[in-house]
Design an enzyme around this catalytic site. Structure first.
Site, PDB file in Angstrom:
ATOM      1  N   CYS A  86      17.222  51.027  57.322  1.00 23.75           N
ATOM      2  CA  CYS A  86      18.193  51.704  56.529  1.00 23.75           C
ATOM      3  C   CYS A  86      19.056  52.395  57.542  1.00 23.75           C
ATOM      4  O   CYS A  86      18.728  53.269  58.382  1.00 23.75           O
ATOM      5  CB  CYS A  86      17.575  52.686  55.649  1.00 23.75           C
ATOM      6  SG  CYS A  86      18.609  53.763  54.623  1.00 23.75           S
ATOM      7  N   CYS A  89      18.460  56.387  56.784  1.00 20.90           N
ATOM      8  CA  CYS A  89      17.284  57.330  57.458  1.00 20.90           C
ATOM      9  C   CYS A  89      16.500  56.702  58.444  1.00 20.90           C
ATOM     10  O   CYS A  89      15.625  57.270  59.048  1.00 20.90           O
ATOM     11  CB  CYS A  89      16.287  57.856  56.206  1.00 20.90           C
ATOM     12  SG  CYS A  89      15.517  56.517  55.341  1.00 20.90           S
ATOM     13  N   CYS A 134      16.575  52.329  49.439  1.00 19.65           N
ATOM     14  CA  CYS A 134      15.659  52.631  50.446  1.00 19.65           C
ATOM     15  C   CYS A 134      14.740  53.492  49.808  1.00 19.65           C
ATOM     16  O   CYS A 134      15.210  54.520  49.126  1.00 19.65           O
ATOM     17  CB  CYS A 134      16.452  53.288  51.512  1.00 19.65           C
ATOM     18  SG  CYS A 134      15.274  54.067  52.771  1.00 19.65           S
ATOM     19  N   CYS A 137      15.188  57.507  51.567  1.00 22.09           N
ATOM     20  CA  CYS A 137      16.381  58.447  51.251  1.00 22.09           C
ATOM     21  C   CYS A 137      17.006  57.977  49.948  1.00 22.09           C
ATOM     22  O   CYS A 137      18.078  58.707  49.592  1.00 22.09           O
ATOM     23  CB  CYS A 137      17.318  58.446  52.339  1.00 22.09           C
ATOM     24  SG  CYS A 137      18.252  56.861  52.645  1.00 22.09           S
ATOM     25  N   CYS A 157      19.789  40.540  48.299  1.00 19.63           N
ATOM     26  CA  CYS A 157      21.344  40.415  49.057  1.00 19.63           C
ATOM     27  C   CYS A 157      21.692  42.007  49.514  1.00 19.63           C
ATOM     28  O   CYS A 157      21.795  42.800  48.732  1.00 19.63           O
ATOM     29  CB  CYS A 157      22.038  39.855  48.079  1.00 19.63           C
ATOM     30  SG  CYS A 157      23.795  39.561  48.554  1.00 19.63           S
TER      31      CYS A 157
END
Length: 171
Positions: A86, A89, A134, A137, A157
């Protein structure tokens, strides 16, 4: 192949991984986000704190659920072994083992790492979709569709701008 060394250095738990070190496609739980070793409470940062940490395009995608232009991400051509984390984070979300060329213009994967993402229904366009974020976060990543390759038949995607690639050679 996701090695134990790369997983440990990237902060991935291999407890749910099988004998070949391939992780399952389970999604995370919104009630128990993955812990962070950096002491930051990622789930509770303010909008101002996110704006300080992210570029405007990253903020638009990760915090406003925007979408980048198809074909605009250099991660579309990324073929090295590693982890896709991510951009908000740093939580590892996907292994390069599950990346494939979907022809859509966005980085695509056939499964996330165990516990890395949470999903929710998205009704913003004429047809319902499944959006994913995510698990640590809450940063918007993309949508999952049921038109992917075996073994899952899924296409996760992802907005490339919402990811950071960590090559196995640097882990």
């Amino acid at each position: 192949m996701l090695t134990r060394r790369l997983a440990l250095l990237s902060g991935i738990s291999l407890a749910a991984c099988g004998p070949a070190n391939s992780c399952s496609a389970n999604t995370g739980s919104a009630s128990t986000p993955p812990a962070s070793d950096d002491g930051i409470d990622w789930a509770n940062l303010t909008e101002a704190q996110w704006r300080e940490r992210l570029t405007p395009p990253e903020f638009n995608v990760l915090r406003r659920e925007g979408t980048e232009r198809p074909g605009s991400s250099p991660l579309n051509q990324e073929t090295r072994e590693g982890i896709y984390a991510c951009a908000g984070c740093g939580l590892p979300l996907f292994s390069s083992e599950t990346k494939y060329e979907s022809g859509t213009g966005w980085p695509s994967f056939w499964q996330p790492l165990d516990g890395a993402v949470d999903t929710k229904p998205d009704y913003r366009i004429w047809t319902p979709r499944t959006e994913y974020h995510c698990a640590r976060c809450g940063g918007h990543q993309g949508h999952v569709f049921e038109d992917g390759p075996p073994p899952t038949g899924q296409r996760w995607c992802n907005n490339g701008i919402a990811l950071r690639f960590i090559p196995a050679s640097e882990a």
